[in-house]
Scaffold this motif. Structure first.
Motif, PDB file in Angstrom:
ATOM      1  N   THR A 184       0.834  -1.198   0.000  1.00 36.51           N
ATOM      2  CA  THR A 184       0.000   0.000   0.000  1.00 36.51           C
ATOM      3  C   THR A 184       0.873   1.253   0.000  1.00 36.51           C
ATOM      4  O   THR A 184       2.034   1.211   0.382  1.00 36.51           O
ATOM      5  CB  THR A 184      -0.928   0.057   1.232  1.00 36.51           C
ATOM      6  N   VAL A 185       0.256   2.361  -0.405  1.00 36.65           N
ATOM      7  CA  VAL A 185       0.896   3.680  -0.343  1.00 36.65           C
ATOM      8  C   VAL A 185      -0.042   4.597   0.431  1.00 36.65           C
ATOM      9  O   VAL A 185      -1.243   4.628   0.192  1.00 36.65           O
ATOM     10  CB  VAL A 185       1.160   4.261  -1.748  1.00 36.65           C
ATOM     11  N   THR A 186       0.535   5.339   1.381  1.00 40.85           N
ATOM     12  CA  THR A 186      -0.194   6.371   2.098  1.00 40.85           C
ATOM     13  C   THR A 186       0.426   7.707   1.713  1.00 40.85           C
ATOM     14  O   THR A 186       1.640   7.867   1.771  1.00 40.85           O
ATOM     15  CB  THR A 186      -0.111   6.170   3.621  1.00 40.85           C
ATOM     16  N   PHE A 187      -0.418   8.650   1.290  1.00 42.31           N
ATOM     17  CA  PHE A 187       0.055   9.978   0.912  1.00 42.31           C
ATOM     18  C   PHE A 187      -0.014  10.862   2.150  1.00 42.31           C
ATOM     19  O   PHE A 187      -1.089  11.039   2.731  1.00 42.31           O
ATOM     20  CB  PHE A 187      -0.797  10.539  -0.224  1.00 42.31           C
ATOM     21  N   GLY A 192      -5.245   7.851   2.471  1.00 39.75           N
ATOM     22  CA  GLY A 192      -5.047   6.452   2.095  1.00 39.75           C
ATOM     23  C   GLY A 192      -5.250   5.571   3.303  1.00 39.75           C
ATOM     24  O   GLY A 192      -5.839   5.997   4.289  1.00 39.75           O
ATOM     25  N   PRO A 193      -4.769   4.355   3.258  1.00 35.65           N
ATOM     26  CA  PRO A 193      -3.845   3.788   2.280  1.00 35.65           C
ATOM     27  C   PRO A 193      -4.535   3.422   0.973  1.00 35.65           C
ATOM     28  O   PRO A 193      -5.729   3.161   0.931  1.00 35.65           O
ATOM     29  CB  PRO A 193      -3.311   2.545   2.977  1.00 35.65           C
ATOM     30  N   VAL A 194      -3.723   3.419  -0.106  1.00 30.54           N
ATOM     31  CA  VAL A 194      -4.164   3.043  -1.435  1.00 30.54           C
ATOM     32  C   VAL A 194      -3.397   1.782  -1.832  1.00 30.54           C
ATOM     33  O   VAL A 194      -2.177   1.724  -1.666  1.00 30.54           O
ATOM     34  CB  VAL A 194      -3.886   4.188  -2.448  1.00 30.54           C
ATOM     35  N   THR A 195      -4.096   0.791  -2.336  1.00 33.82           N
ATOM     36  CA  THR A 195      -3.465  -0.471  -2.726  1.00 33.82           C
ATOM     37  C   THR A 195      -2.601  -0.286  -3.973  1.00 33.82           C
ATOM     38  O   THR A 195      -3.018   0.352  -4.932  1.00 33.82           O
ATOM     39  CB  THR A 195      -4.536  -1.545  -2.994  1.00 33.82           C
ATOM     40  N   VAL A 196      -1.403  -0.866  -3.932  1.00 39.48           N
ATOM     41  CA  VAL A 196      -0.496  -0.828  -5.077  1.00 39.48           C
ATOM     42  C   VAL A 196      -0.877  -1.957  -6.036  1.00 39.48           C
ATOM     43  O   VAL A 196      -1.063  -3.099  -5.618  1.00 39.48           O
ATOM     44  CB  VAL A 196       0.972  -1.010  -4.618  1.00 39.48           C
ATOM     45  N   ASN A 197      -0.991  -1.632  -7.310  1.00 36.86           N
ATOM     46  CA  ASN A 197      -1.234  -2.646  -8.328  1.00 36.86           C
ATOM     47  C   ASN A 197       0.036  -3.482  -8.442  1.00 36.86           C
ATOM     48  O   ASN A 197       1.091  -2.960  -8.797  1.00 36.86           O
ATOM     49  CB  ASN A 197      -1.571  -1.973  -9.660  1.00 36.86           C
ATOM     50  N   VAL A 202       1.882   0.675  -9.377  1.00 42.17           N
ATOM     51  CA  VAL A 202       1.353   2.033  -9.276  1.00 42.17           C
ATOM     52  C   VAL A 202       0.168   2.087  -8.307  1.00 42.17           C
ATOM     53  O   VAL A 202      -0.668   1.194  -8.276  1.00 42.17           O
ATOM     54  CB  VAL A 202       0.922   2.552 -10.668  1.00 42.17           C
ATOM     55  N   ALA A 203       0.129   3.180  -7.522  1.00 44.31           N
ATOM     56  CA  ALA A 203      -1.016   3.484  -6.653  1.00 44.31           C
ATOM     57  C   ALA A 203      -1.439   4.911  -6.968  1.00 44.31           C
ATOM     58  O   ALA A 203      -0.590   5.816  -7.016  1.00 44.31           O
ATOM     59  CB  ALA A 203      -0.647   3.351  -5.187  1.00 44.31           C
ATOM     60  N   THR A 204      -2.729   5.138  -7.193  1.00 43.26           N
ATOM     61  CA  THR A 204      -3.222   6.454  -7.592  1.00 43.26           C
ATOM     62  C   THR A 204      -4.327   6.914  -6.655  1.00 43.26           C
ATOM     63  O   THR A 204      -5.213   6.148  -6.303  1.00 43.26           O
ATOM     64  CB  THR A 204      -3.758   6.410  -9.037  1.00 43.26           C
ATOM     65  N   LEU A 205      -4.254   8.204  -6.277  1.00 39.19           N
ATOM     66  CA  LEU A 205      -5.291   8.827  -5.458  1.00 39.19           C
ATOM     67  C   LEU A 205      -5.745  10.095  -6.166  1.00 39.19           C
ATOM     68  O   LEU A 205      -4.925  10.936  -6.527  1.00 39.19           O
ATOM     69  CB  LEU A 205      -4.751   9.186  -4.072  1.00 39.19           C
ATOM     70  N   SER A 206      -7.057  10.235  -6.355  1.00 35.55           N
ATOM     71  CA  SER A 206      -7.633  11.424  -6.971  1.00 35.55           C
ATOM     72  C   SER A 206      -8.499  12.122  -5.931  1.00 35.55           C
ATOM     73  O   SER A 206      -9.376  11.506  -5.337  1.00 35.55           O
ATOM     74  CB  SER A 206      -8.486  11.021  -8.179  1.00 35.55           C
ATOM     75  N   THR A 207      -8.227  13.419  -5.685  1.00 30.84           N
ATOM     76  CA  THR A 207      -8.978  14.146  -4.675  1.00 30.84           C
ATOM     77  C   THR A 207      -9.198  15.599  -5.082  1.00 30.84           C
ATOM     78  O   THR A 207      -8.329  16.219  -5.689  1.00 30.84           O
ATOM     79  CB  THR A 207      -8.282  14.095  -3.295  1.00 30.84           C
ATOM     80  N   SER A 208     -10.368  16.126  -4.767  1.00 31.12           N
ATOM     81  CA  SER A 208     -10.647  17.548  -4.977  1.00 31.12           C
ATOM     82  C   SER A 208     -10.992  18.196  -3.638  1.00 31.12           C
ATOM     83  O   SER A 208     -11.627  19.237  -3.595  1.00 31.12           O
ATOM     84  CB  SER A 208     -11.769  17.742  -6.000  1.00 31.12           C
ATOM     85  N   THR A 209     -10.565  17.569  -2.533  1.00 32.54           N
ATOM     86  CA  THR A 209     -10.899  18.071  -1.198  1.00 32.54           C
ATOM     87  C   THR A 209      -9.668  18.472  -0.387  1.00 32.54           C
ATOM     88  O   THR A 209      -9.723  18.485   0.836  1.00 32.54           O
ATOM     89  CB  THR A 209     -11.710  17.018  -0.416  1.00 32.54           C
ATOM     90  N   LEU A 210      -8.563  18.784  -1.053  1.00 26.77           N
ATOM     91  CA  LEU A 210      -7.388  19.238  -0.301  1.00 26.77           C
ATOM     92  C   LEU A 210      -7.674  20.594   0.328  1.00 26.77           C
ATOM     93  O   LEU A 210      -8.401  21.417  -0.228  1.00 26.77           O
ATOM     94  CB  LEU A 210      -6.173  19.343  -1.233  1.00 26.77           C
ATOM     95  N   ARG A 218       4.343   7.381   1.094  1.00 35.42           N
ATOM     96  CA  ARG A 218       4.996   6.398   1.970  1.00 35.42           C
ATOM     97  C   ARG A 218       4.560   5.002   1.520  1.00 35.42           C
ATOM     98  O   ARG A 218       3.388   4.645   1.624  1.00 35.42           O
ATOM     99  CB  ARG A 218       4.627   6.634   3.420  1.00 35.42           C
ATOM    100  N   TYR A 219       5.534   4.234   1.052  1.00 38.07           N
ATOM    101  CA  TYR A 219       5.267   2.895   0.531  1.00 38.07           C
ATOM    102  C   TYR A 219       5.458   1.861   1.636  1.00 38.07           C
ATOM    103  O   TYR A 219       6.500   1.793   2.272  1.00 38.07           O
ATOM    104  CB  TYR A 219       6.208   2.603  -0.639  1.00 38.07           C
ATOM    105  N   THR A 220       4.405   1.045   1.870  1.00 32.78           N
ATOM    106  CA  THR A 220       4.453  -0.040   2.846  1.00 32.78           C
ATOM    107  C   THR A 220       4.286  -1.350   2.085  1.00 32.78           C
ATOM    108  O   THR A 220       3.171  -1.728   1.724  1.00 32.78           O
ATOM    109  CB  THR A 220       3.331   0.119   3.891  1.00 32.78           C
ATOM    110  N   PRO A 221       5.410  -2.044   1.798  1.00 30.75           N
ATOM    111  CA  PRO A 221       5.325  -3.310   1.073  1.00 30.75           C
ATOM    112  C   PRO A 221       4.965  -4.452   2.010  1.00 30.75           C
ATOM    113  O   PRO A 221       4.948  -4.282   3.232  1.00 30.75           O
ATOM    114  CB  PRO A 221       6.743  -3.480   0.515  1.00 30.75           C
ATOM    115  N   PRO A 222       4.705  -5.636   1.461  1.00 32.26           N
ATOM    116  CA  PRO A 222       4.453  -6.801   2.310  1.00 32.26           C
ATOM    117  C   PRO A 222       5.707  -7.192   3.091  1.00 32.26           C
ATOM    118  O   PRO A 222       6.799  -6.682   2.836  1.00 32.26           O
ATOM    119  CB  PRO A 222       4.076  -7.901   1.313  1.00 32.26           C
ATOM    120  N   SER A 223       5.546  -8.121   4.004  1.00 32.01           N
ATOM    121  CA  SER A 223       6.647  -8.605   4.832  1.00 32.01           C
ATOM    122  C   SER A 223       7.800  -9.101   3.961  1.00 32.01           C
ATOM    123  O   SER A 223       7.588  -9.708   2.927  1.00 32.01           O
ATOM    124  CB  SER A 223       6.150  -9.738   5.725  1.00 32.01           C
TER     125      SER A 223
END
Length: 170
Positions: A62-65, A77-82, A87-95, A105-110
């Motif tokens: 996962t990636v957390t922005f 996030g977190p947003v799941t990495v393909n 790639v992990a994508t987040l689209s937002t208009s609420t910043l 911040r990339y959090t890979p598996p163990s």
């Protein structure tokens, strides 16, 4: 991996063996891009794209922005990495309004070591206007009364959700 050591012994100490398990972690990297560096609250979205890399391909995870505005950090996030594209994508208009320093911040598996991207800056301003385009159709108006109502079509496109009032004078 397991490393073993054996002591064959002597007249004082007898035979002994010991094992040590060594875990080898794989390193990763993550890069961050955005489709815009300036935006308005509630309008066209800011798209954040994190691209992960690891030896042998992306393991997923996962990636957390992390969105920092003036020292106040909000986790998006977190947003799941393909796991195929990495790639992990987040689209937002609420910043929030302000200057954003955003890190992925990339959090890979163990078995993998996570990583942070270099920061990018996105400036978000308050929305103070409606973005629209309007154009009247071509029309001919005659300056005398003939009992015929002159008309004109007004067509347009709103760049965002809005309530529109049109007033005709004279």
């Amino acid at each position: 991996r397991t490393v073993s050591a054996t002591y064959l012994g002597n007249e004082t100490y007898g035979y002994a063996t010991a094992s040590l398990v060594v875990r080898v972690w794989q390193t990763t990297t993550v890069g961050l891009t955005t489709n815009r560096t300036t935006a308005y609250v509630g309008e066209a979205p800011v798209v954040l794209t994190a691209t992960t890399a690891a030896p042998g391909g992306s393991p997923g995870g996962t990636v957390t922005f992390l969105d920092d505005v003036g020292g106040v950090v909000v986790a998006l996030g977190p947003v799941t990495v393909n796991s195929t594209t990495g790639v992990a994508t987040l689209s937002t208009s609420t910043l929030r309004v302000g200057s954003h320093s955003i890190v992925a911040r990339y959090t890979p598996p163990s078995g993998w070591i996570g990583s942070d991207s270099a920061p990018i800056t996105v400036t978000v301003a308050a929305d103070t206007a409606v973005h629209a385009t309007f154009a009247p159709s071509l029309a001919t108006f005659y300056p005398y009364k003939e009992g015929y109502r002159d008309t004109v079509a007004l067509r347009g496109v709103l760049g965002e959700r809005a309530t529109v009032t049109i007033k005709v004078y004279s």
